[in-house]
Design a protein around this motif. Structure first.
Motif, PDB file in Angstrom:
ATOM      1  N   GLY A  94      50.938  23.792  46.699  1.00 16.01           N
ATOM      2  CA  GLY A  94      49.985  23.684  45.599  1.00 16.01           C
ATOM      3  C   GLY A  94      48.921  24.749  45.727  1.00 16.01           C
ATOM      4  O   GLY A  94      48.709  25.317  46.804  1.00 16.01           O
ATOM      5  N   TRP A  95      48.261  25.026  44.624  1.00 16.64           N
ATOM      6  CA  TRP A  95      47.140  25.966  44.597  1.00 16.64           C
ATOM      7  C   TRP A  95      45.833  25.187  44.631  1.00 16.64           C
ATOM      8  O   TRP A  95      45.771  24.049  44.163  1.00 16.64           O
ATOM      9  N   GLN A  96      44.778  25.819  45.125  1.00 13.20           N
ATOM     10  CA  GLN A  96      43.449  25.205  45.049  1.00 13.20           C
ATOM     11  C   GLN A  96      43.090  24.984  43.592  1.00 13.20           C
ATOM     12  O   GLN A  96      43.667  25.605  42.704  1.00 13.20           O
ATOM     13  N   ASP A  97      42.143  24.113  43.336  1.00 11.70           N
ATOM     14  CA  ASP A  97      41.763  23.809  41.963  1.00 11.70           C
ATOM     15  C   ASP A  97      41.100  24.987  41.260  1.00 11.70           C
ATOM     16  O   ASP A  97      41.365  25.243  40.103  1.00 11.70           O
ATOM     17  N   GLY A  98      40.242  25.701  41.920  1.00  8.02           N
ATOM     18  CA  GLY A  98      39.473  26.762  41.277  1.00  8.02           C
ATOM     19  C   GLY A  98      40.082  28.140  41.467  1.00  8.02           C
ATOM     20  O   GLY A  98      41.179  28.303  41.987  1.00  8.02           O
ATOM     21  N   TYR A  99      39.326  29.139  41.053  1.00  6.30           N
ATOM     22  CA  TYR A  99      39.730  30.532  41.202  1.00  6.30           C
ATOM     23  C   TYR A  99      38.503  31.414  41.067  1.00  6.30           C
ATOM     24  O   TYR A  99      37.462  30.990  40.577  1.00  6.30           O
ATOM     25  N   GLY A 100      38.640  32.645  41.512  1.00  2.00           N
ATOM     26  CA  GLY A 100      37.615  33.653  41.283  1.00  2.00           C
ATOM     27  C   GLY A 100      38.155  34.642  40.274  1.00  2.00           C
ATOM     28  O   GLY A 100      39.328  35.020  40.334  1.00  2.00           O
ATOM     29  N   ALA A 101      37.318  35.049  39.330  1.00  2.77           N
ATOM     30  CA  ALA A 101      37.706  36.042  38.326  1.00  2.77           C
ATOM     31  C   ALA A 101      36.550  37.011  38.170  1.00  2.77           C
ATOM     32  O   ALA A 101      35.422  36.598  37.904  1.00  2.77           O
ATOM     33  N   PHE A 102      36.849  38.283  38.340  1.00  5.52           N
ATOM     34  CA  PHE A 102      35.812  39.309  38.355  1.00  5.52           C
ATOM     35  C   PHE A 102      36.209  40.441  37.409  1.00  5.52           C
ATOM     36  O   PHE A 102      37.329  40.948  37.493  1.00  5.52           O
ATOM     37  N   SER A 103      35.304  40.820  36.534  1.00  3.78           N
ATOM     38  CA  SER A 103      35.597  41.895  35.593  1.00  3.78           C
ATOM     39  C   SER A 103      35.602  43.238  36.321  1.00  3.78           C
ATOM     40  O   SER A 103      34.807  43.479  37.226  1.00  3.78           O
ATOM     41  N   ILE A 104      36.503  44.090  35.887  1.00  2.00           N
ATOM     42  CA  ILE A 104      36.683  45.395  36.510  1.00  2.00           C
ATOM     43  C   ILE A 104      36.638  46.466  35.427  1.00  2.00           C
ATOM     44  O   ILE A 104      37.302  46.336  34.396  1.00  2.00           O
ATOM     45  N   GLY A 105      35.891  47.509  35.678  1.00  2.00           N
ATOM     46  CA  GLY A 105      35.885  48.645  34.760  1.00  2.00           C
ATOM     47  C   GLY A 105      37.037  49.577  35.056  1.00  2.00           C
ATOM     48  O   GLY A 105      37.555  49.629  36.185  1.00  2.00           O
ATOM     49  N   GLN A 106      37.471  50.318  34.066  1.00  2.37           N
ATOM     50  CA  GLN A 106      38.601  51.244  34.216  1.00  2.37           C
ATOM     51  C   GLN A 106      38.388  52.219  35.379  1.00  2.37           C
ATOM     52  O   GLN A 106      39.320  52.548  36.094  1.00  2.37           O
ATOM     53  N   SER A 107      37.148  52.634  35.591  1.00  3.85           N
ATOM     54  CA  SER A 107      36.878  53.600  36.663  1.00  3.85           C
ATOM     55  C   SER A 107      37.083  53.000  38.056  1.00  3.85           C
ATOM     56  O   SER A 107      37.190  53.742  39.031  1.00  3.85           O
ATOM     57  N   ASN A 108      37.168  51.684  38.162  1.00  6.03           N
ATOM     58  CA  ASN A 108      37.365  51.034  39.461  1.00  6.03           C
ATOM     59  C   ASN A 108      38.793  50.565  39.702  1.00  6.03           C
ATOM     60  O   ASN A 108      39.074  49.974  40.742  1.00  6.03           O
ATOM     61  N   VAL A 109      39.690  50.818  38.775  1.00  2.62           N
ATOM     62  CA  VAL A 109      41.060  50.318  38.895  1.00  2.62           C
ATOM     63  C   VAL A 109      41.772  50.888  40.121  1.00  2.62           C
ATOM     64  O   VAL A 109      42.400  50.155  40.886  1.00  2.62           O
ATOM     65  N   ALA A 110      41.693  52.182  40.343  1.00  2.00           N
ATOM     66  CA  ALA A 110      42.405  52.790  41.481  1.00  2.00           C
ATOM     67  C   ALA A 110      41.917  52.208  42.807  1.00  2.00           C
ATOM     68  O   ALA A 110      42.725  51.874  43.681  1.00  2.00           O
ATOM     69  N   ALA A 111      40.605  52.064  42.958  1.00  5.18           N
ATOM     70  CA  ALA A 111      40.060  51.496  44.194  1.00  5.18           C
ATOM     71  C   ALA A 111      40.502  50.048  44.377  1.00  5.18           C
ATOM     72  O   ALA A 111      40.864  49.633  45.485  1.00  5.18           O
ATOM     73  N   LEU A 112      40.485  49.281  43.304  1.00  4.91           N
ATOM     74  CA  LEU A 112      40.905  47.884  43.410  1.00  4.91           C
ATOM     75  C   LEU A 112      42.391  47.778  43.728  1.00  4.91           C
ATOM     76  O   LEU A 112      42.793  46.935  44.541  1.00  4.91           O
ATOM     77  N   LYS A 113      43.209  48.613  43.122  1.00  7.33           N
ATOM     78  CA  LYS A 113      44.644  48.600  43.450  1.00  7.33           C
ATOM     79  C   LYS A 113      44.846  48.876  44.935  1.00  7.33           C
ATOM     80  O   LYS A 113      45.679  48.242  45.589  1.00  7.33           O
ATOM     81  N   GLY A 114      44.090  49.821  45.490  1.00  2.87           N
ATOM     82  CA  GLY A 114      44.182  50.110  46.921  1.00  2.87           C
ATOM     83  C   GLY A 114      43.749  48.918  47.761  1.00  2.87           C
ATOM     84  O   GLY A 114      44.385  48.577  48.764  1.00  2.87           O
ATOM     85  N   TYR A 115      42.673  48.279  47.361  1.00  2.62           N
ATOM     86  CA  TYR A 115      42.167  47.095  48.063  1.00  2.62           C
ATOM     87  C   TYR A 115      43.205  45.977  48.043  1.00  2.62           C
ATOM     88  O   TYR A 115      43.475  45.344  49.073  1.00  2.62           O
ATOM     89  N   ILE A 116      43.806  45.745  46.897  1.00  6.89           N
ATOM     90  CA  ILE A 116      44.830  44.706  46.783  1.00  6.89           C
ATOM     91  C   ILE A 116      46.046  45.063  47.636  1.00  6.89           C
ATOM     92  O   ILE A 116      46.607  44.212  48.325  1.00  6.89           O
ATOM     93  N   ALA A 117      46.441  46.319  47.633  1.00  9.64           N
ATOM     94  CA  ALA A 117      47.609  46.752  48.413  1.00  9.64           C
ATOM     95  C   ALA A 117      47.392  46.561  49.918  1.00  9.64           C
ATOM     96  O   ALA A 117      48.355  46.336  50.656  1.00  9.64           O
ATOM     97  N   ARG A 118      46.153  46.649  50.381  1.00 12.81           N
ATOM     98  CA  ARG A 118      45.853  46.552  51.818  1.00 12.81           C
ATOM     99  C   ARG A 118      45.461  45.143  52.267  1.00 12.81           C
ATOM    100  O   ARG A 118      44.854  44.982  53.320  1.00 12.81           O
ATOM    101  N   GLN A 119      45.806  44.120  51.534  1.00  7.84           N
ATOM    102  CA  GLN A 119      45.365  42.767  51.866  1.00  7.84           C
ATOM    103  C   GLN A 119      45.771  42.310  53.263  1.00  7.84           C
ATOM    104  O   GLN A 119      44.953  41.746  53.990  1.00  7.84           O
ATOM    105  N   LYS A 120      46.990  42.537  53.639  1.00  7.32           N
ATOM    106  CA  LYS A 120      47.429  42.047  54.955  1.00  7.32           C
ATOM    107  C   LYS A 120      46.662  42.743  56.077  1.00  7.32           C
ATOM    108  O   LYS A 120      46.244  42.111  57.040  1.00  7.32           O
ATOM    109  N   GLU A 121      46.479  44.029  55.944  1.00  4.04           N
ATOM    110  CA  GLU A 121      45.698  44.796  56.930  1.00  4.04           C
ATOM    111  C   GLU A 121      44.247  44.301  56.952  1.00  4.04           C
ATOM    112  O   GLU A 121      43.669  44.073  58.016  1.00  4.04           O
TER     113      GLU A 121
END
Length: 150
Positions: A94-121
């Motif tokens: 099961g999933w937790q009841d809540g979630y976090g949702a954060f708005s992202i600007g287009q200029s931050n997409v590349a950095a966020l993709k990198g952050y998401i890709a490095r989650q295990k590390e």
């Protein structure tokens, strides 16, 4: 304007129920593919997906036709139902009841993709709880920690 044009990018974060380490490597890529398809079925696009054994991060391009809460509800409900078909070890998933949702600007997409890709590390050194508190602080989201992890 005669048409509605939208660019709404959202970083979604949510964990498994009680932050259980249950998202195993053998189902992880299929889980993200399933979630991506679910997003597509709701006229949204998954731009990045990754996580660890106890939580997921998704970068989603939102549809103009769906409410965020309804989308996350459908995403969690359908993926929970799907993963329970993957073996007896997932029967209590099961999933937790809540979630976090954060708005992202287009200029931050590349950095966020990198952050998401490095989650295990990233999570070799930092817990999900610490990461979530940091995200809430960074985005100025008010919260009551008594109810944050329930």
């Amino acid at each position: 304007m005669s048409q509605t044009l939208v660019s709404l990018l959202v970083h979604l974060v949510f964990s498994t129920k009680n932050r259980a380490d249950i998202i195993t490597p053998d189902v992880e890529s299929d889980l993200f593919a399933y979630m991506s398809a679910t997003l597509g079925n709701n006229d949204c696009r998954c731009l990045a997906a990754n996580g660890t054994r106890n939580h997921v991060h998704l970068l989603v391009s939102m549809s103009k036709n769906v409410a965020l809460s309804a989308l996350v509800g459908e995403l969690k409900k359908s993926s929970s139902r799907w993963i329970k078909t993957k073996g007896v070890r997932f029967k209590s998933f099961g999933w937790q009841d809540g979630y976090g949702a954060f708005s992202i600007g287009q200029s931050n997409v590349a950095a966020l993709k990198g952050y998401i890709a490095r989650q295990k590390e990233h999570h070799r050194k930092r817990s999900f709880e610490s990461e979530m508190l940091s995200l809430l602080e960074r985005y100025g989201v008010r919260y009551d920690e008594r109810y944050l992890w329930g």
